[in-house]
Design a protein around this motif. Structure first.
Motif, PDB file in Angstrom:
ATOM      1  N   ALA A 168       6.300  -3.295  -9.609  1.00 36.71           N
ATOM      2  CA  ALA A 168       5.249  -2.297  -9.388  1.00 36.71           C
ATOM      3  C   ALA A 168       5.690  -1.298  -8.327  1.00 36.71           C
ATOM      4  O   ALA A 168       5.476  -0.092  -8.469  1.00 36.71           O
ATOM      5  CB  ALA A 168       3.950  -2.993  -8.974  1.00 36.71           C
TER       6      ALA A 168
ATOM      7  N   LYS B  54       0.784  -1.241   0.000  1.00 38.11           N
ATOM      8  CA  LYS B  54       0.000   0.000   0.000  1.00 38.11           C
ATOM      9  C   LYS B  54       0.821   1.301   0.000  1.00 38.11           C
ATOM     10  O   LYS B  54       0.316   2.342  -0.434  1.00 38.11           O
ATOM     11  CB  LYS B  54      -0.986   0.062   1.183  1.00 38.11           C
TER      12      LYS B  54
ATOM     13  N   PHE C 138      -1.170  -7.077   6.616  1.00 38.21           N
ATOM     14  CA  PHE C 138      -0.990  -6.128   7.718  1.00 38.21           C
ATOM     15  C   PHE C 138      -1.257  -6.782   9.075  1.00 38.21           C
ATOM     16  O   PHE C 138      -0.860  -6.283  10.109  1.00 38.21           O
ATOM     17  CB  PHE C 138      -1.886  -4.900   7.513  1.00 38.21           C
TER      18      PHE C 138
ATOM     19  N   GLY D 127      12.954 -10.194 -10.546  1.00 33.24           N
ATOM     20  CA  GLY D 127      12.134 -10.562 -11.692  1.00 33.24           C
ATOM     21  C   GLY D 127      12.906 -10.497 -12.984  1.00 33.24           C
ATOM     22  O   GLY D 127      14.113 -10.286 -12.994  1.00 33.24           O
TER      23      GLY D 127
ATOM     24  N   LYS E 272      -3.858 -11.617   0.279  1.00 38.26           N
ATOM     25  CA  LYS E 272      -5.248 -11.768   0.719  1.00 38.26           C
ATOM     26  C   LYS E 272      -6.141 -12.393  -0.346  1.00 38.26           C
ATOM     27  O   LYS E 272      -7.245 -12.827  -0.050  1.00 38.26           O
ATOM     28  CB  LYS E 272      -5.802 -10.431   1.202  1.00 38.26           C
TER      29      LYS E 272
ATOM     30  N   GLY F  14      -4.271 -14.296   3.589  1.00 37.54           N
ATOM     31  CA  GLY F  14      -4.878 -13.328   4.498  1.00 37.54           C
ATOM     32  C   GLY F  14      -4.264 -11.953   4.345  1.00 37.54           C
ATOM     33  O   GLY F  14      -3.430 -11.713   3.463  1.00 37.54           O
TER      34      GLY F  14
ATOM     35  N   GLY G 110       2.178  -9.506  -0.372  1.00 34.49           N
ATOM     36  CA  GLY G 110       1.419  -8.568  -1.204  1.00 34.49           C
ATOM     37  C   GLY G 110       1.936  -8.498  -2.621  1.00 34.49           C
ATOM     38  O   GLY G 110       1.934  -7.449  -3.246  1.00 34.49           O
ATOM     39  N   ILE G 111       2.403  -9.631  -3.130  1.00 33.42           N
ATOM     40  CA  ILE G 111       2.872  -9.744  -4.516  1.00 33.42           C
ATOM     41  C   ILE G 111       1.952 -10.728  -5.231  1.00 33.42           C
ATOM     42  O   ILE G 111       1.713 -11.828  -4.731  1.00 33.42           O
ATOM     43  CB  ILE G 111       4.340 -10.234  -4.562  1.00 33.42           C
TER      44      ILE G 111
ATOM     45  N   GLY H  65      14.613  -7.453 -13.334  1.00 31.07           N
ATOM     46  CA  GLY H  65      15.306  -7.092 -12.104  1.00 31.07           C
ATOM     47  C   GLY H  65      16.365  -8.140 -11.871  1.00 31.07           C
ATOM     48  O   GLY H  65      17.036  -8.558 -12.795  1.00 31.07           O
TER      49      GLY H  65
ATOM     50  N   ALA I  84       3.040 -12.089 -10.922  1.00 34.88           N
ATOM     51  CA  ALA I  84       3.044 -11.931 -12.380  1.00 34.88           C
ATOM     52  C   ALA I  84       4.160 -12.791 -12.950  1.00 34.88           C
ATOM     53  O   ALA I  84       5.169 -13.042 -12.281  1.00 34.88           O
ATOM     54  CB  ALA I  84       3.280 -10.464 -12.748  1.00 34.88           C
TER      55      ALA I  84
END
Ligand SMILES: Cc1cc2nc3c(=O)[nH]c(=O)nc-3n(C[C@H](O)[C@H](O)[C@H](O)COP(=O)(O)OP(=O)(O)OC[C@H]3O[C@@H](n4cnc5c(N)ncnc54)[C@H](O)[C@@H]3O)c2cc1C
Ligand SMILES: Nc1ncnc2c1ncn2[C@@H]1O[C@H](COP(=O)(O)O)[C@@H](O)[C@H]1O
Lengths: 248, 323
Positions: B238, B214, B308, B252, B289, B305, B267-268, B255, B271
């Motif tokens: 991103a 976030k 955070f 990646g 999540k 899940g 939180g990836i 990268g 891709a």
């Protein structure tokens, strides 16, 4: 100053790779080919350098007819000349570098830009090979570049930081993401590029030094376990990492 | 006459890298199986852990030494190694596929008339021939490949080959060769260390954050988890493109390609370009999540899940374990 930029024509990074029936290369059917992402930084840097010092930019690619698309993209961005060094057979980096070196010598470019890596075979060596064949200096994975007279100062990205490298012209620079922001081709550029003639000649004849015995898909990984949907699964996760995976 | 296999030991700031010992170990194994003679060369100024190479089964080391060689100089290193290979009729040369190895090996290949294969994840000798295995298309496929040249160079992907101790190891005999006025036409004048402690390319454990974090301020959590595990911080493109994290951390296809023993993705989404850079990690943990996120298709363990809530709990649990 005569500036070369070497561009490769590669499958889009989002492509799923299928191996062909011979099992030695990919099946190109249904695959979208694009300009190698790192070569866009190389093109941009070549154009910026020309804008600063004057000169001419030569976009060069080694490969089949389809590579013209990628050359055309470089022309649309602003390169002055396009050259296809034609060979329909697959070349390894050594043979590509040889073709590039012969052409660069012929044109007399003292500044050569390439990408740090071609996202097909991921070799990351064509720049160094070409430079050594020409007797030029070479700085790889460059994220910052300054050229002043015959002197070149570049920063290259390495593990844990950046190296500041000093060298001299003539030089081959391989571009890493971060070097610049590649421009978009303007409509005018695209129209102009359509009219330009791409020079086509056979690539310098040379044998590959390597031979692919077979290509195969990586063994499929079994999807793992979802241990839960909130922090109550954390103790079990830590236990597995410790006792089953033995990685912490 | 038996074949000669040479290993180049890479030093940075006067210390030989661990991945060089992996190459030494592979050379010892190939030599034992095929009756090759092994040799070792290193280049630098003072090197503190040179004798460590002996533990991996090497008896003699040649150290090319000069003040001006403390930092990498592509021109000087290329000249020294190429001459050594030619003068000593070396057949096979092993480098580690680090940024230095990848930069140097191809230059040496041209000047010493060697063929080259980079980024090998396996290398076997078969009836006098060598077959290398390596990933292509960012690990979406593999090839088996061989060289048709007399002399051959292979660079080895770090963290793939194990640096195995040799039980019969003796002390290493170090020969210092003073180099007079090396050719430093191209040279590293300076090294700017990035603020992060560990680099993803060299870390045993990586904790990565993606857009699910976030905002840049929330990477504190990732840093804390990384610190508790002595891990490096990684990032998806991103978040690098958004300017939340530096490009050096991007994992990646465009990268870094990494093969740590543990990769924790927070939180990836997973891709294809991200997975290309980390799918060869030995163990993968995903915290996301969305239980349909593609990252779960390659994760060994997952928690579907809210990061955070999950990540802080994980930090607490790891700290408990380590105390
Ligand atoms: C030429 C090219 C090269 C590329 N190279 C790379 C590369 O090298 N590396 C790379 O990473 N990408 C690369 N990409 C980009 C890639 O396609 C993806 O866009 C990128 O990886 C997405 O990053 P992400 O997973 O962080 O973001 P997203 O895809 O937006 O995923 C965010 C994830 O976070 C989850 N999430 C959100 N909130 C929470 C929460 N509270 N708790 C838990 N989970 C949450 C969501 O469910 C989602 O799955 C490249 C793309 C192109 C075109
Ligand atoms: N067929 C080719 N034609 C022109 N340039 C190429 C070709 N292949 C590679 N290059 C250049 O060399 C760089 C590195 O490629 P590689 O060594 O194959 O990873 C690329 O980014 C291009 O700039």
């Amino acid at each position: 100053m005569k500036i070369a930029v070497c561009v490769s024509h590669v499958p889009d990074t989002a492509t799923k790779i299928k191996i062909n029936s011979e099992g030695k290369s990919i099946d190109p059917i249904g695959v979208t080919f694009v300009v190698n992402p790192y070569d866009e930084y190389a093109i941009e840097e070549a154009l910026k350098t020309k804008e600063k010092f004057g000169g001419e930019v030569f976009a060069i690619s080694v490969g089949g007819e389809a590579n013209k698309e990628t050359i055309r993209k470089a022309l649309a961005m602003g390169a002055d000349n396009g050259i296809l060094l034609k060979d329909n057979n697959e070349r390894d980096s050594f043979a590509v570098a040889k073709a590039l070196a012969e052409e660069i010598k012929l044109i007399g470019c003292e500044l050569v830009f390439m990408g740090k890596q071609s996202v097909d075979y991921d070799n990351s060596i064509t720049g160094q090979l070409t430079a050594e064949m020409l007797g030029y200096s070479c700085i790889t994975t460059v994220v910052d570049l300054e050229i002043d007279n015959q002197k070149v100062i570049a920063e290259r990205e390495i593990e844990g930081g950046r190296e500041v490298v000093e060298s001299e012209l003539p030089v081959v620079i391989t571009a890493q993401k971060g070097l610049n922001e590649p421009r978009y081709a303007s409509l005018k550029g695209i129209m102009a590029a359509k009219k330009k003639v791409i020079e086509e000649k056979p690539a310098f004849s040379v044998e590959n030094v390597s031979e692919i015995i077979k290509m195969y898909s990586p063994p499929a990984k079994n999807p793992g376990r979802i241990l839960g949907t909130d922090s109550s699964a954390v103790p079990e996760l830590v236990r597995l990492l410790r006792e089953e995976a033995k990685v912490i | 006459m038996s074949k000669k296999i040479l290993v180049f030991l890479e030093q940075r700031e006067g210390k030989i890298k661990k991945s060089s010992f992996e190459a030494v170990s592979l050379a010892s194994k190939l030599a034992a199986e095929n009756g090759f003679e092994k040799e070792i060369v290193t280049i630098g100024d003072a090197i503190e852990n040179l004798t460590e190479a002996a533990k991996y089964g090497i008896e003699s080391i040649r150290h090319f030494k000069n003040n001006d060689l403390a930092n990498y100089s592509p021109s000087a290193y290329t000249e020294i190694l190429s001459n050594y290979i030619k003068e000593n009729s070396i057949d096979i040369v092993l480098f580690s596929n680090t940024s230095l190895g990848r930069d140097l090996a191809p230059r040496v290949s041209i000047n010493s008339e060697c063929g080259i294969i980079v980024d090998c994840t396996n290398l076997t000798a078969l009836n006098g021939d060598f077959v290398a295995t390596r990933p292509v298309y960012a690990g979406k496929a593999f090839i088996e490949i061989k060289l048709n040249t007399q002399r051959k160079i292979f660079t080895l992907r770090p963290n793939v080959f194990t640096a195995a101790l040799d039980q019969k190891a003796k002390n290493a005999n170090i020969t210092t060769v003073v180099v007079n006025s090396p050719n430093v036409k191209t040279r590293v004048a300076n090294f700017k260390k990035s603020e992060g402690k560990l680099d993803v390319a060299e870390a045993e454990i990586i904790v990565s954050g993606g857009r699910g974090m976030k905002g840049p301020e929330n990477f504190k959590m990732i840093e804390e988890l990384a610190e508790s595990l002595n891990a490096a911080v990684g990032a998806s493109r991103a978040v690098v493109d958004a300017g939340w994290r530096p490009h050096g951390e991007q994992v990646g296809q465009t990268g870094k390609t990494v093969s740590p023993s543990l990769y924790i993705a927070c939180g990836i989404s997973g891709a294809i370009q991200h997975m290309a850079g980390m799918s060869s990690a030995k163990y993968i943990v995903a915290i996301n999540k969305d239980k349909e996120a593609p990252i779960f298709s390659i994760a060994d363990y997952g928690i579907a899940g809210d990061l955070f809530e999950v990540v802080p709990a994980l930090v607490t649990e790891i700290k408990k374990l380590k105390s």
